[in-house]
Design an enzyme around this catalytic site. Sequence first.
Site, short mmCIF file in Angstrom:
data_model
loop_
_atom_site.label_atom_id
_atom_site.label_comp_id
_atom_site.label_asym_id
_atom_site.label_seq_id
_atom_site.Cartn_x
_atom_site.Cartn_y
_atom_site.Cartn_z
N THR A 52 -8.35 2.36 -20.14
CA THR A 52 -7.98 1.32 -19.17
C THR A 52 -9.25 0.68 -18.60
O THR A 52 -9.84 -0.16 -19.25
CB THR A 52 -7.10 1.93 -18.06
OG1 THR A 52 -7.75 3.09 -17.50
CG2 THR A 52 -5.74 2.34 -18.61
N ASP B 33 0.88 -1.16 0.00
CA ASP B 33 0.00 0.00 0.00
C ASP B 33 0.92 1.22 0.00
O ASP B 33 1.50 1.57 1.04
CB ASP B 33 -0.90 -0.01 1.23
CG ASP B 33 -1.79 1.22 1.32
OD1 ASP B 33 -1.67 2.12 0.45
OD2 ASP B 33 -2.61 1.30 2.26
N LYS C 273 -0.35 16.31 -10.03
CA LYS C 273 0.34 15.97 -11.27
C LYS C 273 1.27 17.10 -11.72
O LYS C 273 2.37 16.86 -12.23
CB LYS C 273 -0.66 15.64 -12.37
CG LYS C 273 -1.40 14.33 -12.14
CD LYS C 273 -0.45 13.14 -12.03
CE LYS C 273 -1.17 11.83 -11.91
NZ LYS C 273 -0.26 10.66 -11.82
N TYR D 231 -6.15 16.51 -8.21
CA TYR D 231 -5.45 15.69 -9.21
C TYR D 231 -4.49 16.55 -10.04
O TYR D 231 -3.32 16.22 -10.20
CB TYR D 231 -6.46 15.00 -10.13
CG TYR D 231 -5.82 14.08 -11.15
CD1 TYR D 231 -5.45 12.79 -10.80
CD2 TYR D 231 -5.61 14.51 -12.45
CE1 TYR D 231 -4.86 11.94 -11.74
CE2 TYR D 231 -5.03 13.67 -13.40
CZ TYR D 231 -4.66 12.39 -13.03
OH TYR D 231 -4.08 11.56 -13.96
#
Length: 267
Positions: A190, A65, A159, A155
């Site tokens: 994906t 993890d 990034k 996000y």
Amino acid sequence: MQTEEKGNFTFISGATGGVGRAFAFACAPEGALFLTGRSGEKLAALKEALLADFPFCRVECCPADLTDGNSRRAMYAYIEERGFTFRRLVNVAGADIQKAFEKYTEEKLVFQCRVNLEAALSITRFVLGRRENGLEIINISSVSGVYPMPYFAVYSATKAALTSFSSSLRLELKKKGVKVTAIEPGGIYTRPDVCKDIEGQGLWGKLSAKKPEYVAKKSLAAVKKNKRVCRPGFWNKFIAAVPRVLPLGVRMRFIARRWSKLEKDAF
């Protein structure tokens, strides 16, 4: 030979996801892979699939993890005990949670920041200490990190930070035989939910999205040339560069109108 004993591996985080899997198959012909992901069962299945196609590839797996410091330290101890060294690192693991910031729980906020940024930096620091001769580092960032993105704020911020880190590290290590490239893809086909999101974005999403195998191929070619940033696909290069002629406020309002209509959680 010493390299045969130690393996001189390619380290891939997030190996059981679509992008990680594509990198595993792309790198398998070179002979040695170290794969990590949260699920030991999925790692075992991936190893079986890799060995079916590449029986002479050495595949080592260690579930972890990556948001948990203790779990990362256990993985590092596993590597050190076996004396593994590395020729390449591919930081793939990430979480693409998308929603208004005020809807985040503390748990999800910490989770996303840790997996998208903290884990990548931690693994990079560790692997740098276990490189043999040169090292290639590929960090999977995102074209979403090029601009601030309302409703995708965490996000895009993580990034952007990963790309910034990659660029700085590349210069620090330029004379030490280490190559560092940040990859800024758009959508990637994906999981089924991701494919559905891409379709929901209409023409914009379809132009931006690429298959994971394409992203892996372009990434490996880019890091060999020690490119600072690679944006796979013409459209992703276009949307990262051309809209800069518009004021940032205009760009952000356009992004907000698009992304406020979509919401996605992860894990």
